[in-house]
Design a protein around this motif. Structure first.
Motif, PDB file in Angstrom:
ATOM      1  N   ARG A   9      23.546  33.023  11.985  1.00 19.03           N
ATOM      2  CA  ARG A   9      22.548  32.030  12.401  1.00 19.03           C
ATOM      3  C   ARG A   9      21.187  32.500  11.907  1.00 19.03           C
ATOM      4  O   ARG A   9      20.753  33.619  12.207  1.00 19.03           O
ATOM      5  N   ILE A  10      20.538  31.634  11.142  1.00 19.12           N
ATOM      6  CA  ILE A  10      19.225  31.931  10.583  1.00 19.12           C
ATOM      7  C   ILE A  10      18.297  30.793  10.977  1.00 19.12           C
ATOM      8  O   ILE A  10      18.574  29.609  10.669  1.00 19.12           O
ATOM      9  N   ASP A  11      17.229  31.141  11.671  1.00 19.47           N
ATOM     10  CA  ASP A  11      16.248  30.152  12.142  1.00 19.47           C
ATOM     11  C   ASP A  11      16.921  29.076  12.980  1.00 19.47           C
ATOM     12  O   ASP A  11      16.615  27.877  12.876  1.00 19.47           O
ATOM     13  N   GLY A  12      17.935  29.508  13.814  1.00 17.11           N
ATOM     14  CA  GLY A  12      18.628  28.576  14.692  1.00 17.11           C
ATOM     15  C   GLY A  12      19.646  27.697  13.998  1.00 17.11           C
ATOM     16  O   GLY A  12      20.212  26.796  14.622  1.00 17.11           O
ATOM     17  N   GLN A  13      19.935  27.928  12.738  1.00 17.41           N
ATOM     18  CA  GLN A  13      20.863  27.092  11.975  1.00 17.41           C
ATOM     19  C   GLN A  13      22.060  27.938  11.558  1.00 17.41           C
ATOM     20  O   GLN A  13      21.902  29.084  11.112  1.00 17.41           O
ATOM     21  N   ALA A  14      23.281  27.378  11.739  1.00 22.86           N
ATOM     22  CA  ALA A  14      24.495  28.091  11.347  1.00 22.86           C
ATOM     23  C   ALA A  14      24.584  28.152   9.826  1.00 22.86           C
ATOM     24  O   ALA A  14      24.435  27.133   9.144  1.00 22.86           O
ATOM     25  N   MET A  15      24.822  29.361   9.307  1.00 24.76           N
ATOM     26  CA  MET A  15      24.863  29.583   7.870  1.00 24.76           C
ATOM     27  C   MET A  15      26.160  30.307   7.488  1.00 24.76           C
ATOM     28  O   MET A  15      26.654  31.160   8.239  1.00 24.76           O
ATOM     29  N   HIS A  31      22.864  32.255   1.535  1.00 20.74           N
ATOM     30  CA  HIS A  31      23.010  31.624   2.837  1.00 20.74           C
ATOM     31  C   HIS A  31      23.122  30.119   2.615  1.00 20.74           C
ATOM     32  O   HIS A  31      22.183  29.492   2.099  1.00 20.74           O
ATOM     33  N   ILE A  32      24.280  29.539   2.995  1.00 19.55           N
ATOM     34  CA  ILE A  32      24.532  28.110   2.785  1.00 19.55           C
ATOM     35  C   ILE A  32      24.647  27.447   4.147  1.00 19.55           C
ATOM     36  O   ILE A  32      25.448  27.885   4.987  1.00 19.55           O
ATOM     37  N   PRO A  33      23.870  26.389   4.450  1.00 19.36           N
ATOM     38  CA  PRO A  33      23.972  25.709   5.749  1.00 19.36           C
ATOM     39  C   PRO A  33      25.366  25.104   5.931  1.00 19.36           C
ATOM     40  O   PRO A  33      25.892  24.425   5.037  1.00 19.36           O
ATOM     41  N   LEU A  34      25.956  25.368   7.114  1.00 14.58           N
ATOM     42  CA  LEU A  34      27.274  24.793   7.388  1.00 14.58           C
ATOM     43  C   LEU A  34      27.201  23.282   7.528  1.00 14.58           C
ATOM     44  O   LEU A  34      28.191  22.586   7.261  1.00 14.58           O
TER      45      LEU A  34
END
Length: 665
Positions: free
Chosen positions: A247-253, A270-273
């Motif tokens: 989790r990077i900046d509250g976003q699942a990666m 890092h790719i956003p899910l």
């Protein structure tokens, strides 16, 4: 309230709820399964593809960086360059040093121009007072004189060491490789690389919508897709494995990494899910629509099933309630070809059969009532006969039990006799074994005594021979004593002769001095001879004394040896007598053992006979007991039969009363 409860207890409503829930659950389960599998498959495939891409990018970058390191090594591989560098370090002329510095700088410039991505090459000598050599004189080459950087390069021991820091213009990223080597003095060689050479290799890789970072081992960002991050510390945690969900900046990666083997740099993506799940959301939406359609279809199917199954079953339930009240004239009017129609036909057939059964039961109850009286009379007669038989068989069983007890006592006595016989046989065997061992010991002792007699005879002969030799030795010692006495007399005469010679030499004066010396030597030798003869005489005296003691001891031992020989011969005769007696004793033991064996056979036969008698008596007692038990059981059965006959009569009356409530016509 009761109407609602009965509606929900009906089979039709239960089938409706069951079908409705089954269809809905199947659609939801299938949709959720498809959504989960699609999501997992996309995550797995994308993760694997990105892992492969990261590794390939790291391998390509490793090839590029290794190429730069090789070019750096080639700079110092030139013989002319090494010669000029040695002269540069060893020269004491400032003009010559400046000229060599310019020439070496030109060589470094030529090496840097072979690749446009090489910004400059810097050479630093450990020799004090030597300037920094650089391919680009306009650049700040002195910036490479950093103690921490120098220590890391020297710790590499000739291997390339890579650096990435914010030492470029305006705090931009600066990438360079350093290498230390020693030629008379320690040198440090640096090559600064244009960061764009790394950037274009990384940008040529497709990671989709993900963020890409090249991170040095000290967590300095060498390259980042976001501008302004190069040269700054990496702000996130590195993946512990090749790929991981973070989790990077509250976003699942979905985070993947690849490692550059030559310097340990990591390619991190890092790719956003959320961007990966766009196609999966369509499956989820379709699943929800299908669930709504399934609810409608399940409601329609459930209503049809309830109409086709619930209503006929309700009619059959009402008819069965009338039949339970005793009305056997009710019949179903349902005429269908399915299972419900078959159930209705079966109900009608069942009611017909029950009607016939009730009519037959009425007739049977009357017949049972008539026969119960005759059965009661026969049961009483059977009970009287069974009592008489039980008493007789009891007496027979008592006598058989007494006979079995006496037979068992006889068998026990026979077994005890057999055990005693076995003990006697075992004792005879042990005595026979001991006698055999004693006979063998007697034979061995007799043999040892024979050998001992021979050895004693030989010892007596040796003692006698030794006494004779000691006697002759005493004679020889006496002769030696005589010779010593003669030598003593000769020594006295020699001493007198030397004394006379000394007197004559003294008379002769100076002419006899030489003779005086000889006379003194002869007198000294005579004195030494006297002392030696005295010592030898003492030794001879000691030998003679010891010889006399030895002769005396041998003379005393000879009678003892004779007595020992006689004692050994007597022991030999005793061993022989023991062997003869043991042979006779063994013969008597074998005869006694044979008699005991015959007694054992007779006892075994008697024990077998007693066992057979006991077995027959026990069988007779058991049979008699069984007969008595059967007789008592028959007596009890007869009594029970009388009671059952009475009860049968009562039940027949009750059956007629129960059947009277059924309506059969």
């Amino acid at each position: 309230m009761s109407v609602n409860r009965s509606m929900f207890n009906s089979v039709g409503m239960k089938l409706f709820i069951l079908i409705f829930c089954a269809i809905l659950l199947c659609v939801l389960a299938l949709g959720w399964f498809s959504y989960s599998r699609s999501k997992r498959a996309i995550e797995t495939e994308v993760a694997e593809a990105n892992r492969i891409t990261a590794r390939q990018t790291a391998e390509k970058l490793d090839v590029v960086l290794t190429g730069y390191a090789q070019k750096l090594k080639q700079v110092v591989a030139d013989a002319d360059f090494i010669r000029m560098l040695n002269a540069f370090n060893q020269s004491g002329d400032a003009a010559e040093v400046a000229s060599l510095a310019q020439t070496l700088g030109t060589r470094l410039s030529a090496a840097a121009m072979t690749d446009l991505s090489i910004k400059q090459i810097v050479l630093i000598s450990e020799r004090e007072g030597r300037p920094v050599l650089a391919s680009d004189t306009s650049a700040d080459a002195e910036g490479f004189r950093d103690p921490a950087v120098s220590q890391r390069v020297r710790d590499g021991h000739g291997k390339p060491v890579w650096f990435a820091d914010a030492g470029g213009p305006g705090g931009s990223i600066r990438v360079y490789v350093g290498m230390a080597y020693e030629m008379n003095v320690m040198h440090e060689l640096y090559m600064e690389i244009d960061p764009y050479a790394i950037e274009k290799r990384v940008q040529s890789t497709d990671f989709g919508d993900g963020r890409i970072y090249v991170v040095a081992p000290d967590l300095t960002i060498v390259y980042a897709t976001e501008s302004g991050l190069a040269g700054k510390p990496y702000p996130y945690d590195l993946p512990e494995y090749d790929s991981a969900i973070t989790r990077i900046d509250g976003q699942a990666m979905l985070s993947v990494q690849g490692v550059v083997e030559s310097n340990g740099w990591q390619i991190v993506s890092h790719i956003p899910l959320a961007s990966l799940m766009e196609n999966v959301r369509a499956i989820r939406d379709i699943t929800l629509l299908m669930s709504v359609a399934a609810v409608a279809a399940a409601g329609l199917i459930g209503f049809i099933v309830m109409r086709m199954i619930g209503r006929p079953l309700g009619e059959l339930k009402a008819l069965m309630t009338e039949g339970k009240k005793g009305n056997l004239t009710v019949r179903s009017t349902i005429r269908r070809k399915d299972e419900i129609g078959q159930v209705a036909d079966s109900f009608n057939w069942m009611m017909e059969e029950i009607t016939a059964l009730v009519q037959s039961a009425n007739q049977s109850a009357q017949a049972v009532l008539e026969t119960s009286a005759a059965l009661t009379q026969a049961a009483r007669q059977t009970a009287d006969a069974a009592g008489t038989i039980a008493a007789a068989t009891g007496d027979i069983a008592s006598g058989a039990a007494s006979l079995a007890s006496a037979s068992e006592q006889g068998a026990d006595i026979a077994d005890e006799i057999g055990a005693q016989v076995q003990t006697v046989v075992a004792s005879n065997e042990e005595m026979k074994k001991a006698a055999s061992e004693a006979e063998e010991a007697g034979a061995a002792g007799s043999g040892h005594m024979t050998a001992l007699i021979g050895n004693t005879n030989r010892m007596e002969a040796m003692t006698r021979s030794m006494a004779e030799k000691v006697g002759r030795l005493a004679d020889s010692a006496g002769l030696i004593r005589n010779i010593l006495e003669m030598l003593i007399r000769m020594n006295a005469q020699t001493n007198i002769l030397s004394l006379n010679a000394g007197i004559e030499a003294a008379r002769a004066g100076s002419a006899g001095k030489g003779f005086m010396v000889v006379a003194d030597e002869i007198r000294r030798l005579a004195e030494q001879s006297r002392q030696s003869i005295a010592v030898a005489g003492e030794i001879i005296g000691t030998i003679q004394h010891e010889i006399r003691e030895t002769v005396k001891a041998l003379s005393e031992a000879h009678p003892v040896f004779r007595e020992q020989i006689e004692a050994v011969k007597e022991a030999h005769r005793l061993f022989h007598a023991v062997q003869t007696n043991m042979n006779a004793f063994l013969g008597r033991l074998e005869a006694a053992t044979a008699s005991i064996r015959r007694l054992e056979q007779v006892q075994s036969a008697m024990a077998g006979t007693m066992s057979e008698v006991s077995s027959v008596a026990q069988q007779a007692a058991a049979v008699s007991g069984d007969v008595a038990s059967l007789s008592r059981e028959q007596l009890g059965v007869s009594a029970g039969l009388v009671e059952l006959s009475n009860r049968l009569e009562s039940v027949s009356d009750q059956l007629k009363a129960s059947l009277s409530r059924f309506t059969v016509s």
